[in-house]
Design a protein around this motif. Structure first.
Motif, mmCIF file in Angstrom:
data_model
loop_
_atom_site.group_PDB
_atom_site.id
_atom_site.type_symbol
_atom_site.label_atom_id
_atom_site.label_comp_id
_atom_site.label_asym_id
_atom_site.label_seq_id
_atom_site.Cartn_x
_atom_site.Cartn_y
_atom_site.Cartn_z
ATOM 1 N N LEU A 88 82.145 30.625 78.453
ATOM 2 C CA LEU A 88 82.724 31.760 77.735
ATOM 3 C C LEU A 88 83.826 31.293 76.777
ATOM 4 O O LEU A 88 84.726 30.562 77.178
ATOM 5 N N PRO A 89 83.761 31.716 75.511
ATOM 6 C CA PRO A 89 84.837 31.363 74.576
ATOM 7 C C PRO A 89 86.050 32.274 74.773
ATOM 8 O O PRO A 89 85.948 33.329 75.398
ATOM 9 N N ALA A 90 87.172 31.868 74.207
ATOM 10 C CA ALA A 90 88.313 32.780 74.110
ATOM 11 C C ALA A 90 87.851 33.939 73.236
ATOM 12 O O ALA A 90 87.051 33.754 72.329
ATOM 13 N N ARG A 91 88.343 35.149 73.541
ATOM 14 C CA ARG A 91 87.785 36.300 72.824
ATOM 15 C C ARG A 91 88.790 37.427 72.699
ATOM 16 O O ARG A 91 89.601 37.663 73.589
ATOM 17 N N ALA A 92 88.700 38.138 71.587
ATOM 18 C CA ALA A 92 89.401 39.404 71.407
ATOM 19 C C ALA A 92 88.353 40.444 71.056
ATOM 20 O O ALA A 92 87.409 40.151 70.314
#
Length: 115
Positions: A88-92
């Motif tokens: 999972l990538p960092a996300r907003a």
């Protein structure tokens, strides 16, 4: 060095600078789909773009997800977590209101080319 990939009339879908790959906004093609369906279609397109530059989803490090209705976020999350697995990538996630006729989701990602 800067390399540009997949030119459209208004942009390149991917711009690479010093091993960092910036992907322009990706939206579904079929606006009749629900949030899960549009998310799946967007991620499939992302997979195709990743293949085009010879990297995989584990190299996506950041994502901004624009959604027309934050109440649909859980539907998006189910598809998102399944597609990325443990990478999972960092996300907003940003409530964007009107993304265009029928568009429920648009994503912008950044990936890295591991050396």
């Amino acid at each position: 060095m800067i390399m540009r990939h997949l030119k459209t009339p208004i942009m390149h879908r991917i711009v690479e600078a010093n091993g960092i790959l910036f992907f322009g906004g990706i939206a579904a093609d079929d606006m009749s789909l629900d949030m899960a369906g549009q998310t799946r279609q967007v991620l499939e397109k992302l997979g195709t773009y990743l293949d085009e530059v010879g990297i995989d989803r584990s190299q996506v490090v950041s994502a901004n997800v624009f959604v027309s209705d934050l109440a649909l976020k859980q539907e998006m999350n189910a598809v998102w977590t399944d597609w990325f697995g443990d990478a999972l990538p960092a996300r907003a996630t940003i409530g964007a209101g009107d993304l265009g006729a029928g568009t429920l989701i648009e994503i912008v990602v950044t990936a890295v080319r591991e050396r």
